[in-house]
Motif scaffolding. Structure first.
Motif, short mmCIF file in Angstrom:
data_model
loop_
_atom_site.label_atom_id
_atom_site.label_comp_id
_atom_site.label_asym_id
_atom_site.label_seq_id
_atom_site.Cartn_x
_atom_site.Cartn_y
_atom_site.Cartn_z
N LEU A 144 0.79 -1.06 0.08
CA LEU A 144 -0.23 -0.22 0.08
C LEU A 144 1.03 1.19 0.08
O LEU A 144 0.53 2.46 -0.07
N LYS A 145 2.02 1.01 -0.11
CA LYS A 145 3.16 2.09 -0.28
C LYS A 145 2.94 3.02 1.09
O LYS A 145 3.23 4.37 1.04
N VAL A 146 3.11 2.41 2.13
CA VAL A 146 3.23 3.16 3.59
C VAL A 146 4.57 2.45 4.16
O VAL A 146 4.56 1.49 4.62
N PRO A 147 5.62 3.47 4.27
CA PRO A 147 6.76 2.96 4.76
C PRO A 147 6.68 2.96 6.15
O PRO A 147 6.06 3.90 6.77
N ALA A 148 7.41 2.25 7.00
CA ALA A 148 7.17 2.08 8.32
C ALA A 148 8.72 2.39 8.88
O ALA A 148 9.70 1.71 8.68
N PHE A 149 8.55 3.31 9.73
CA PHE A 149 10.00 3.80 10.36
C PHE A 149 9.82 2.98 11.76
O PHE A 149 9.10 3.73 12.62
N MET A 150 10.72 2.26 12.10
CA MET A 150 10.82 1.52 13.27
C MET A 150 11.97 1.99 14.17
O MET A 150 13.26 1.79 13.78
N PHE A 151 11.45 2.48 15.29
CA PHE A 151 12.65 3.20 16.14
C PHE A 151 12.55 2.28 17.36
O PHE A 151 11.70 1.99 18.05
N GLN A 152 13.85 1.45 17.81
CA GLN A 152 13.93 0.70 18.69
C GLN A 152 14.71 1.20 19.92
O GLN A 152 15.87 1.87 19.60
N GLU A 153 14.27 1.12 20.97
CA GLU A 153 15.03 1.65 22.10
C GLU A 153 15.70 0.34 22.97
O GLU A 153 15.16 -0.59 23.27
N GLY A 154 16.95 0.43 22.98
CA GLY A 154 17.66 -0.97 23.79
C GLY A 154 18.34 -1.55 22.58
O GLY A 154 18.25 -1.29 21.34
N ARG A 155 18.89 -2.86 22.85
CA ARG A 155 19.86 -3.55 22.12
C ARG A 155 19.24 -5.04 22.05
O ARG A 155 20.23 -5.74 21.56
N ASP A 156 18.11 -5.21 22.15
CA ASP A 156 17.67 -6.79 21.84
C ASP A 156 17.73 -7.13 20.56
O ASP A 156 16.97 -6.45 19.82
N ARG A 157 18.54 -8.10 20.35
CA ARG A 157 18.85 -8.70 18.97
C ARG A 157 17.70 -9.12 18.27
O ARG A 157 17.64 -9.02 17.27
N GLU A 158 16.83 -9.79 18.92
CA GLU A 158 15.61 -10.26 18.29
C GLU A 158 14.57 -9.47 17.96
O GLU A 158 13.98 -9.13 16.74
N VAL A 159 14.42 -8.42 18.64
CA VAL A 159 13.52 -7.18 18.50
C VAL A 159 14.21 -6.43 17.08
O VAL A 159 13.52 -6.17 16.32
N GLU A 160 15.48 -6.28 17.19
CA GLU A 160 16.10 -5.60 16.23
C GLU A 160 15.71 -6.39 14.72
O GLU A 160 15.66 -5.66 13.83
N GLN A 161 15.91 -7.43 14.73
CA GLN A 161 15.72 -8.43 13.58
C GLN A 161 14.49 -8.19 12.96
O GLN A 161 14.30 -7.74 11.70
N VAL A 162 13.39 -8.28 13.98
CA VAL A 162 12.17 -8.16 13.25
C VAL A 162 11.57 -6.70 13.05
O VAL A 162 11.13 -6.46 11.93
N PHE A 163 12.26 -5.62 13.74
CA PHE A 163 12.10 -4.29 13.12
C PHE A 163 12.65 -3.98 12.05
O PHE A 163 12.05 -3.35 11.17
N ARG A 164 13.96 -4.33 11.88
CA ARG A 164 14.40 -4.33 10.45
C ARG A 164 13.94 -4.94 9.49
O ARG A 164 13.68 -4.40 8.29
N ASP A 165 13.06 -6.14 9.58
CA ASP A 165 12.34 -6.94 8.66
C ASP A 165 11.26 -6.01 8.09
O ASP A 165 10.88 -5.79 6.99
N ILE A 166 10.29 -5.45 9.22
CA ILE A 166 9.36 -4.70 8.91
C ILE A 166 9.53 -3.31 8.31
O ILE A 166 9.10 -3.15 7.10
N ALA A 167 10.85 -3.07 8.52
CA ALA A 167 10.97 -1.57 7.56
C ALA A 167 11.57 -1.93 6.43
O ALA A 167 11.37 -1.07 5.52
N ARG A 168 12.32 -3.16 6.15
CA ARG A 168 12.76 -3.49 4.73
C ARG A 168 11.46 -3.54 4.04
O ARG A 168 11.53 -3.31 2.87
N VAL A 169 10.50 -4.36 4.25
CA VAL A 169 9.44 -4.75 3.37
C VAL A 169 8.24 -3.88 3.17
O VAL A 169 7.74 -3.67 2.38
N THR A 170 8.46 -2.76 4.16
CA THR A 170 7.74 -1.70 3.81
C THR A 170 8.31 -0.37 3.15
O THR A 170 7.81 0.74 3.06
N HIS A 171 9.63 -0.55 2.80
CA HIS A 171 10.63 0.38 2.16
C HIS A 171 10.68 1.55 3.32
O HIS A 171 10.74 2.70 2.51
N GLY A 172 10.61 1.21 4.33
CA GLY A 172 10.96 2.19 5.38
C GLY A 172 12.48 2.25 5.72
O GLY A 172 13.41 2.08 5.12
N ALA A 173 12.49 2.39 7.12
CA ALA A 173 13.89 2.37 7.70
C ALA A 173 13.86 1.98 9.27
O ALA A 173 12.63 2.16 9.89
#
Length: 236
Positions: free
Chosen positions: A161-190
């Protein structure tokens, strides 16, 4: 979903773009036509309001006004606040064009213990943009307790639907980081990470997103701060 009508920053893949790449990218952006004056952006501003988030929630209450001021230089911003907390509570405000009203709405909300509901946030953003185009989704959180495949599926739908997601993570949990990155990637966000309590980092990132929502990549490219460069490196 219930609808209520009323500095450590990393680029995707862990590496920052080179200076030469960014120079070339910015030069190309300069050839693109500017956005139409007076255009208003529509931003879904979603936050995790579970118990651990109270300090960042208080910070976001103060920083959202900066987003409106940034957007006002190019056009304007309509924002919808979405939050989840407690046992399945997930709410969205009406669309608001006044920063003081957003701050007032946020000040009435207290964080409460509960599990993450990121899937509901993604589904809500999809529904909203089908009604009237949403420029971007911003999500701020520190945890992820859901099925990663389910979240990626919903994010893929949002990306279509061309809605980019900007996922901002507080902290350094690696699993959270990977999922947030994936969401940003597939929505063409950051995706970006900020340190706990780092208000200046978060403010910089939110102002950059506000510029993007109203003026697109050219407006973002006109900014010179570090947070903007990190976002540009991914949006390229």
């Amino acid at each position: 979903m219930t609808i209520d009508p009323k500095a450590s920053i990393t680029a995707r893949g862990g590496s920052a773009p080179s200076t030469a790449d960014l120079d070339t990218f910015l030069a190309e952006l300069g050839k693109r036509p500017a956005s139409s004056p007076g255009v208003r952006g529509r931003l879904v501003f979603a936050l995790d309001a579970t118990a651990s988030r109270q300090p960042t929630w208080d910070t976001a209450c103060k920083l959202q006004a900066d987003m409106f001021r940034e957007a006002g230089t190019a056009g304007g911003l309509d924002m919808q606040l979405v939050f989840y907390r407690g046992l399945g509570e997930c709410r969205a405000s009406r669309w608001i064009s006044d920063s003081a009203q957003v701050a007032k709405t946020m000040s009435r909300i207290m964080c409460n213990a509960g599990e993450t509901q990121i899937e509901k946030v993604l589904i809500h953003a999809k529904k909203e943009t089908k009604l009237f185009s949403v420029s971007a989704l911003v999500f701020v959180g520190d945890a992820m307790e859901e099925n990663p495949d389910t979240l990626t599926h919903e994010a893929n739908e949002l990306g279509r639907l061309k809605v980019p997601a900007f996922m901002f993570q507080e902290g350094r949990d690696r699993e959270v980081e990977q999922v947030f990155r994936d969401i940003a990637r597939v929505t063409h966000g950051a995706y970006c990470r900020f340190d706990p309590g780092a208000a200046r980092q978060l403010a910089e990132l939110l102002r950059a997103v506000a510029a993007f929502v109203v003026g697109g990549i050219p407006a973002l490219a006109a900014r010179k701060d570090a947070g903007t460069i990190k976002l540009l490196g991914q949006l390229k």
